[in-house]
Design a protein around this motif. Sequence first.
Motif, short mmCIF file in Angstrom:
data_model
loop_
_atom_site.label_atom_id
_atom_site.label_comp_id
_atom_site.label_asym_id
_atom_site.label_seq_id
_atom_site.Cartn_x
_atom_site.Cartn_y
_atom_site.Cartn_z
N SER A 140 -5.35 1.19 -8.88
CA SER A 140 -4.13 1.94 -8.60
C SER A 140 -3.71 2.65 -9.89
CB SER A 140 -3.04 0.98 -8.14
OG SER A 140 -1.80 1.62 -8.09
N SER A 185 2.21 6.43 -0.36
CA SER A 185 1.26 5.79 -1.27
C SER A 185 1.00 4.34 -0.84
CB SER A 185 1.73 5.87 -2.73
OG SER A 185 2.88 5.08 -2.96
N ILE A 199 -6.60 4.78 -6.15
CA ILE A 199 -5.42 5.06 -5.35
C ILE A 199 -4.36 5.66 -6.26
CG2 ILE A 199 -3.60 4.09 -3.89
CD1 ILE A 199 -6.39 3.68 -2.77
N ALA A 200 -3.86 6.84 -5.90
CA ALA A 200 -2.71 7.40 -6.60
C ALA A 200 -1.48 6.74 -5.99
CB ALA A 200 -2.67 8.91 -6.43
N PHE A 201 -0.81 5.90 -6.78
CA PHE A 201 0.29 5.10 -6.24
C PHE A 201 1.56 5.38 -7.02
CE2 PHE A 201 2.84 1.40 -5.32
CZ PHE A 201 2.55 1.16 -3.98
N ASP A 202 2.58 5.90 -6.30
CA ASP A 202 3.85 6.21 -6.94
C ASP A 202 5.01 5.42 -6.33
OD1 ASP A 202 4.23 7.43 -4.50
OD2 ASP A 202 4.45 9.46 -5.30
N MET A 244 -4.97 9.05 -1.50
CA MET A 244 -3.59 9.30 -1.91
C MET A 244 -2.76 9.80 -0.74
SD MET A 244 -4.36 12.68 -4.27
CE MET A 244 -2.76 12.66 -5.02
N GLY A 245 -1.45 9.65 -0.86
CA GLY A 245 -0.55 10.19 0.14
C GLY A 245 -0.48 11.70 0.03
N TYR A 247 -0.84 5.11 -11.76
CA TYR A 247 0.49 5.72 -11.79
C TYR A 247 0.54 6.62 -13.01
CZ TYR A 247 5.48 6.47 -12.18
OH TYR A 247 6.70 7.06 -12.26
N GLY A 289 4.39 12.65 -2.57
CA GLY A 289 5.21 11.53 -3.02
C GLY A 289 6.63 11.97 -3.28
N ALA A 293 -1.50 4.68 1.81
CA ALA A 293 -2.80 4.99 1.21
C ALA A 293 -3.47 3.72 0.69
CB ALA A 293 -2.64 6.02 0.10
#
Length: 142
Positions: free
Chosen positions: A33, A15, A7-10, A110-111, A35, A114, A18
Amino acid sequence: MPVNVLIAFDGSPLSERALTYAIETFPDAPITSIYVINPLDSVIDVEAGGLPVAEDWYDNAKERATRIHATATDLAAERDTELVTVTEVGKPARAILKYADDHDVNQIVMGSHGRSGIDRALLGSVAETVTRRARIPVTIIS
């Protein structure tokens, strides 16, 4: 083959969506996750007056990463899911793809974005780049 999800989490609302999607869609999969600390952001922050000294950028970025990881971990815990968190430094799309390649990831979630406004226009779409260059399935949440 078991699914290994990245998961691309920002910390953005997309995100978070996601992460929720990944937990619900892949309930038995290990989820990581990621970042990415982008050094280009430090140049923008210093030039805009957001940071008093250029040397402080990395410490500030690490603190932000810690806060973002805590948010992701808390969201996962609310859904009884264990989450591994990692921080990389570099261009976000490149770092996400490299991590996925190096760690046997076979699904990225991913979203769709971001950032908003001028940052998105200047830096381009990380989601678009990841989608075009990934060798594995990418799910984009909007």
